[in-house]
Design an enzyme around this catalytic site. Structure first.
Site, PDB file in Angstrom:
ATOM      1  N   TYR A   1       0.849  -1.197   0.000  1.00 34.36           N
ATOM      2  CA  TYR A   1       0.000   0.000   0.000  1.00 34.36           C
ATOM      3  C   TYR A   1       0.877   1.236   0.000  1.00 34.36           C
ATOM      4  O   TYR A   1       1.809   1.328   0.795  1.00 34.36           O
ATOM      5  CB  TYR A   1      -0.915   0.022   1.229  1.00 34.36           C
ATOM      6  CG  TYR A   1      -2.356  -0.126   0.822  1.00 34.36           C
ATOM      7  CD1 TYR A   1      -2.963   0.854   0.049  1.00 34.36           C
ATOM      8  CD2 TYR A   1      -3.101  -1.253   1.160  1.00 34.36           C
ATOM      9  CE1 TYR A   1      -4.267   0.719  -0.378  1.00 34.36           C
ATOM     10  CE2 TYR A   1      -4.413  -1.392   0.738  1.00 34.36           C
ATOM     11  CZ  TYR A   1      -5.001  -0.404  -0.033  1.00 34.36           C
ATOM     12  OH  TYR A   1      -6.283  -0.544  -0.466  1.00 34.36           O
TER      13      TYR A   1
ATOM     14  N   GLU B   1      -0.494   4.805  -0.639  1.00 33.63           N
ATOM     15  CA  GLU B   1      -1.306   5.998  -0.924  1.00 33.63           C
ATOM     16  C   GLU B   1      -0.463   7.250  -0.685  1.00 33.63           C
ATOM     17  O   GLU B   1       0.322   7.312   0.263  1.00 33.63           O
ATOM     18  CB  GLU B   1      -2.551   6.012  -0.035  1.00 33.63           C
ATOM     19  CG  GLU B   1      -3.594   5.015  -0.524  1.00 33.63           C
ATOM     20  CD  GLU B   1      -4.800   4.899   0.394  1.00 33.63           C
ATOM     21  OE1 GLU B   1      -4.804   5.545   1.452  1.00 33.63           O
ATOM     22  OE2 GLU B   1      -5.723   4.146   0.038  1.00 33.63           O
TER      23      GLU B   1
ATOM     24  N   ASP C   1      -5.725  13.747 -25.199  1.00 33.74           N
ATOM     25  CA  ASP C   1      -5.733  12.366 -24.732  1.00 33.74           C
ATOM     26  C   ASP C   1      -4.983  11.542 -25.786  1.00 33.74           C
ATOM     27  O   ASP C   1      -5.544  11.191 -26.814  1.00 33.74           O
ATOM     28  CB  ASP C   1      -7.188  11.906 -24.589  1.00 33.74           C
ATOM     29  CG  ASP C   1      -7.303  10.445 -24.188  1.00 33.74           C
ATOM     30  OD1 ASP C   1      -6.264   9.754 -24.109  1.00 33.74           O
ATOM     31  OD2 ASP C   1      -8.444   9.996 -23.957  1.00 33.74           O
TER      32      ASP C   1
ATOM     33  N   THR D   1      -2.718   6.354 -22.043  1.00 27.03           N
ATOM     34  CA  THR D   1      -2.568   5.000 -21.507  1.00 27.03           C
ATOM     35  C   THR D   1      -1.098   4.649 -21.672  1.00 27.03           C
ATOM     36  O   THR D   1      -0.365   5.319 -22.410  1.00 27.03           O
ATOM     37  CB  THR D   1      -3.386   3.955 -22.293  1.00 27.03           C
ATOM     38  OG1 THR D   1      -2.885   3.906 -23.635  1.00 27.03           O
ATOM     39  CG2 THR D   1      -4.859   4.290 -22.322  1.00 27.03           C
TER      40      THR D   1
ATOM     41  N   LYS E   1      -0.770   0.976 -25.095  1.00 23.44           N
ATOM     42  CA  LYS E   1      -1.083   0.910 -26.535  1.00 23.44           C
ATOM     43  C   LYS E   1       0.242   1.050 -27.301  1.00 23.44           C
ATOM     44  O   LYS E   1       1.091   0.181 -27.148  1.00 23.44           O
ATOM     45  CB  LYS E   1      -2.154   1.933 -26.878  1.00 23.44           C
ATOM     46  CG  LYS E   1      -3.461   1.610 -26.106  1.00 23.44           C
ATOM     47  CD  LYS E   1      -4.608   2.550 -26.385  1.00 23.44           C
ATOM     48  CE  LYS E   1      -5.809   2.200 -25.497  1.00 23.44           C
ATOM     49  NZ  LYS E   1      -6.934   3.152 -25.666  1.00 23.44           N
TER      50      LYS E   1
ATOM     51  N   ARG F   1      -0.765  -2.350 -18.713  1.00 25.06           N
ATOM     52  CA  ARG F   1      -2.069  -1.702 -18.784  1.00 25.06           C
ATOM     53  C   ARG F   1      -2.147  -0.628 -17.704  1.00 25.06           C
ATOM     54  O   ARG F   1      -2.043  -0.943 -16.516  1.00 25.06           O
ATOM     55  CB  ARG F   1      -3.148  -2.772 -18.573  1.00 25.06           C
ATOM     56  CG  ARG F   1      -4.559  -2.381 -18.843  1.00 25.06           C
ATOM     57  CD  ARG F   1      -5.412  -3.618 -19.066  1.00 25.06           C
ATOM     58  NE  ARG F   1      -5.024  -4.255 -20.313  1.00 25.06           N
ATOM     59  CZ  ARG F   1      -5.415  -3.840 -21.529  1.00 25.06           C
ATOM     60  NH1 ARG F   1      -6.253  -2.835 -21.646  1.00 25.06           N
ATOM     61  NH2 ARG F   1      -4.982  -4.441 -22.617  1.00 25.06           N
TER      62      ARG F   1
HETATM   63  C1  PLP Z   1      -8.004   3.467 -24.882  1.00 26.74           C
HETATM   64  C2  PLP Z   1      -8.394   4.867 -24.666  1.00 26.74           C
HETATM   65  C3  PLP Z   1      -8.794   5.335 -23.407  1.00 26.74           C
HETATM   66  C4  PLP Z   1      -9.084   4.437 -22.234  1.00 26.74           C
HETATM   67  O1  PLP Z   1      -8.075   3.672 -21.762  1.00 26.74           O
HETATM   68  P1  PLP Z   1      -8.415   2.458 -20.750  1.00 26.74           P
HETATM   69  O2  PLP Z   1      -7.075   2.110 -20.221  1.00 26.74           O
HETATM   70  O3  PLP Z   1      -9.075   1.425 -21.564  1.00 26.74           O
HETATM   71  O4  PLP Z   1      -9.309   3.007 -19.694  1.00 26.74           O
HETATM   72  C5  PLP Z   1      -9.040   6.683 -23.253  1.00 26.74           C
HETATM   73  N1  PLP Z   1      -8.939   7.528 -24.293  1.00 26.74           N
HETATM   74  C6  PLP Z   1      -8.612   7.108 -25.520  1.00 26.74           C
HETATM   75  C7  PLP Z   1      -8.516   8.100 -26.628  1.00 26.74           C
HETATM   76  C8  PLP Z   1      -8.339   5.765 -25.755  1.00 26.74           C
HETATM   77  O5  PLP Z   1      -8.052   5.357 -26.984  1.00 26.74           O
END
Ligand code: PLP
Length: 444
Positions: A52, A54, A198, A224, A227, A233
């Site tokens: 933990y 936090e 994002d 993220t 990807k 993840r």
């Molecule tokens: C994949 C994605 C997310 C979300 O990611 P998670 O890890 O699945 O919650 C948010 N924004 C965009 C543009 C994405 O492609």
């Protein structure tokens, strides 16, 4: 390697073994997926999950954090170096969590924001009516131009002037082109909005400096890590430059104006999360370390070259692509001219061992469960070692299936070609987990 799991829980072990086999023996073309290194897997499957922690490094609510502090500092340091960021928070459990922290910091419930239309490539967390972002806040949209398939900056400006959003978001899950951040920033400044990128899908390509850099132009960037960045993840928040918050919020003791970094940090914890996933944060540090190596740039270049080769070959076969091609790691195929739906195409390809996802195309006439398109991405197969010749061959296989999607003989023939190709490019050598007899039994 996973002897304990196998001994103790054969059912769980079998599930793991079969999934590993599926990953090894299929073509993974889902644009948001990738394959992490063995080092990243080891960091994730580690005793750091027990801790933990936090709070932030040096300021935790629990004792015994000296080593996980180092893990988090290492991840922060590498993320800053990789993206040229002044501030980063590596704790968000996922992309959606990182985005939740952005909304919680910048908006109050009911506030208006402007984002990319979900049917034109935008993400669920950019205002879908079934997502918190659309439930708690008022989402308005800009879209792509019907002829070019590209974001129409005139429309963005018109919409922004008309609705006066507090926040403008950029970023997509199914948009094959790059963004003009400077133009977005001009519009944001004109209407007095925050600008947020994002970069969940394209972070790895941005890290390799192959796409435009959002950090100098955006107030906040979320991502993220799993990807194109090819890590565990998870999620992350970054700022090119920290700045004084415009809300006038002051630190309780000193009366000093808080910085935006402090507001984002407290939005992640305690705002939306409890204890950070320290095993994942260590794995993020490892993946960011990999992304700082010169061969990661080569990887990212190959991802883009492969996407272009895929686009060209599909065009040669007569397919229609949204925006006519790609600048990044994905292509979006509009199947309407072939008399196929996205659902039919996804299912036929899956039976041939090729994994893609059905996807809405701009101005789609089908429902989201059916769709008129498929999204095809190259990050995962590029990690596997595919270059242009293999990708062109994959495009040929896709064409073979989609030309006769209900013909079992064709699907079987393509499935065998896929297996042959996968054998030539083994994925995880150590995923020969378990004995081969057990695996072939499970393959059924
Ligand atoms: C994949 C994605 C997310 C979300 O990611 P998670 O890890 O699945 O919650 C948010 N924004 C965009 C543009 C994405 O492609």
């Amino acid at each position: 390697m996973r002897a304990a799991l196998r001994e103790q829980d054969p059912r769980a072990y079998q599930i793991l073994a079969r999934e590993a086999e599926r990953q090894n023996m299929g073509l993974e073309l889902i644009a948001s997926e990738n394959f992490v290194s063995r080092a990243v897997l080891e960091a994730m499957g580690s005793v750091l999950t027990n801790k933990y922690a936090e709070g932030l490094p040096g300021r935790r609510y629990y004792g015994g954090c000296q080593f996980v502090d180092e893990a988090e500092r290492l991840a922060q340091e590498r993320a800053k170096a990789l993206f040229g960021a002044e501030w980063v928070n590596v704790q968000p459990h996922s992309g959606a969590q990182a985005n939740a922290a952005v909304y919680l910091t910048l908006l109050k419930p009911g506030d208006v924001f402007l984002g990319l239309n979900l049917a034109h490539g935008g993400h669920l967390t950019h205002g879908s009516p079934v997502n918190f972002s659309g439930i708690l806040y008022r989402a308005e949209y800009y879209g792509v131009h019907p002829e070019t398939g590209r974001i129409d900056m005139d429309e963005v400006r018109d919409k922004a002037l008309q609705i006066r959003p507090r926040l403008i978001s950029i970023g997509a899950s199914a948009y094959p082109r790059d963004f003009d951040y400077a133009a977005f920033r001009e519009i944001a400044d004109e209407v007095g909005a925050f600008l947020w990128m994002d970069m969940a899908h394209t972070a790895g390509l941005i890290a390799a400096k192959l796409l435009n850099d959002p950090l100098p132009h955006c107030h906040i960037v979320s991502t993220t890590t799993h990807k194109t960045l090819r890590g565990p993840r998870g999620g992350m928040l970054l700022m090119g430059r920290d700045f004084d918050n415009p809300f006038g919020l002051v630190a309780p003791k000193s009366g000093r104006l808080k910085r935006m970094s402090e507001l984002f940090d407290s939005a992640v914890f305690p705002g939306i999360q409890g204890g950070p996933l320290m095993h994942v944060i260590l794995a993020k540090a490892v993946a960011l370390g990999e992304a700082l190596q010169p061969d990661f740039v080569e990887y990212a270049q190959q991802v883009i070259r492969n996407a272009r080769a895929l686009a060209e070959r599909l065009l040669e076969h007569g397919y229609e692509l949204v925006s006519g091609g790609t600048d990044n790691h994905l292509v979006l195929v509009d199947l309407r001219s072939r008399g196929l739906t996205g659902k039919q195409a996804e299912e036929a390809l899956e039976r041939a061992g090729i994994t893609v996802n059905k996807n809405m195309v701009p101005f789609d006439t089908q429902s989201p469960l059916v769709t008129s398109g498929i999204r095809i991405g190259t990050p995962a197969v590029t990690t596997r070692g595919f270059k242009e010749p293999e990708i062109r061959y994959v495009a040929d296989l896709i064409h073979e299936v989609l030309s006769d999607p209900d013909n079992e003989t064709v699907l079987e023939r393509v499935r065998n070609k896929v297996l042959e190709l996968c054998r030539q490019f083994p994925l995880y050598d150590f995923v020969s987990i378990g004995d081969p007899a057990e695996l072939s039994a499970s393959r059924l």
